[in-house]
Scaffold this active site. Sequence first.
Site, PDB file in Angstrom:
ATOM      1  CE1 TYR A 181       0.903   1.555   4.277  1.00 39.69           C
ATOM      2  CE2 TYR A 181       1.200  -0.690   4.307  1.00 39.69           C
ATOM      3  CZ  TYR A 181       1.360   0.539   4.739  1.00 39.69           C
ATOM      4  OH  TYR A 181       2.118   0.592   5.804  1.00 39.69           O
ATOM      5  CG  PHE A 203      -0.241   9.034   5.564  1.00 37.50           C
ATOM      6  CD1 PHE A 203      -0.490   8.052   6.058  1.00 37.50           C
ATOM      7  CD2 PHE A 203      -1.284   9.577   4.665  1.00 37.50           C
ATOM      8  CE1 PHE A 203      -1.620   7.074   5.870  1.00 37.50           C
ATOM      9  CE2 PHE A 203      -2.536   8.978   4.286  1.00 37.50           C
ATOM     10  CZ  PHE A 203      -2.792   7.534   5.124  1.00 37.50           C
ATOM     11  CG  ASP A 204       2.568   4.065   6.915  1.00 36.98           C
ATOM     12  OD1 ASP A 204       3.918   3.840   6.617  1.00 36.98           O
ATOM     13  OD2 ASP A 204       1.931   3.028   7.416  1.00 36.98           O
ATOM     14  CB  ILE A 263      -8.912   2.672   8.793  1.00 36.83           C
ATOM     15  CG1 ILE A 263      -8.205   2.738   7.341  1.00 36.83           C
ATOM     16  CG2 ILE A 263      -7.754   3.421   9.692  1.00 36.83           C
ATOM     17  CD1 ILE A 263      -7.844   3.763   6.565  1.00 36.83           C
ATOM     18  CE1 TYR A 292      -5.664   5.473  11.757  1.00 34.95           C
ATOM     19  CE2 TYR A 292      -5.475   6.515   9.609  1.00 34.95           C
ATOM     20  CZ  TYR A 292      -5.049   5.428  10.546  1.00 34.95           C
ATOM     21  OH  TYR A 292      -4.404   4.416   9.976  1.00 34.95           O
ATOM     22  CG  PHE A 343      -4.959   4.078   1.525  1.00 36.30           C
ATOM     23  CD1 PHE A 343      -3.668   3.487   2.129  1.00 36.30           C
ATOM     24  CD2 PHE A 343      -5.729   4.756   2.509  1.00 36.30           C
ATOM     25  CE1 PHE A 343      -3.561   3.763   3.254  1.00 36.30           C
ATOM     26  CE2 PHE A 343      -5.441   4.985   3.796  1.00 36.30           C
ATOM     27  CZ  PHE A 343      -4.202   4.441   4.131  1.00 36.30           C
TER      28      PHE A 343
END
Length: 278
Positions: free
Chosen positions: A183, A193-194, A213, A239, A256
């Site tokens: 991902y 962010f990731d 999530i 979130y 994503f």
Amino acid sequence: LNYKFFTQDEKGTKVTEGDGVAFRYIFTLMSNDSVLVNSANASQDGSGITKFIMPKSSFVGSLEDAMMMMSKGDSASFIVSADSFYLKTQRVAQLPPFLKPGDMLKVEIKMVDIKTKKELEENQKQQEIEMAKMAEAEKPQIEKYIVDSKIKATPTASGLYYTETQKGKGPLAKAGNEVTVNYTGKLLNGQVFDSSEGKPEPFKFILGQGMVIPGWEEALLLMAKGGKATLLIPSNLAYGNRGAGGVIPPFAPLAFEIELVDINTKPAPPQPKQMPGQ
């Protein structure tokens, strides 16, 4: 209550019940001078500062009584009863094994900041106003992103935008399956962010157990092994009003790119996992 001030603003405003206090502390057992706890090692953010709302005094000569002698910037040392602190203030059923009846605690405190009850209420109102503004800004962000990214998918009943970019093979993933996922997660301004890229292995977790999530849970139930998809996830499926990791703000919709690398229908017992973005 025995005390000694190292620095004291005698004319300063003292802490009262209901105030917000921020302070550093060291607890020492008087009998052998051993340090029981130091806020430098205990604070969640690494600052060494503990914050809470000052409660009503739990007993005469309590630590609350001690702190209500202090003003902002004061530092002092207090001696309090270990029995009363643990049994009355901490409300534990019995003393910890390293203590015996009659032991005393020395507590050194540096009062970093004080917020009055009125200031806390005003700050709370201001935060609610700011949060409301962020919540209102989410829908226009999503609408603009859909146009800019030329997303054709219609949202699911929950509000998830799911776009399949590569069809998988075999049965769809199901709750209880262990899934392996590659991902990349971005804010709608393009900031990553990731990502699983560069990590030792893809991300593995068990579907349907709240380990990720809700937007991920819903999307992966639509996918088969080898499938790829892009997701536009509103904050209520991500979130929410909390944000995450200091990078994802409250009420932030997320984008994503995910790949369902593998599905294990008979996984081992689940182990705690850190959700993407945290």
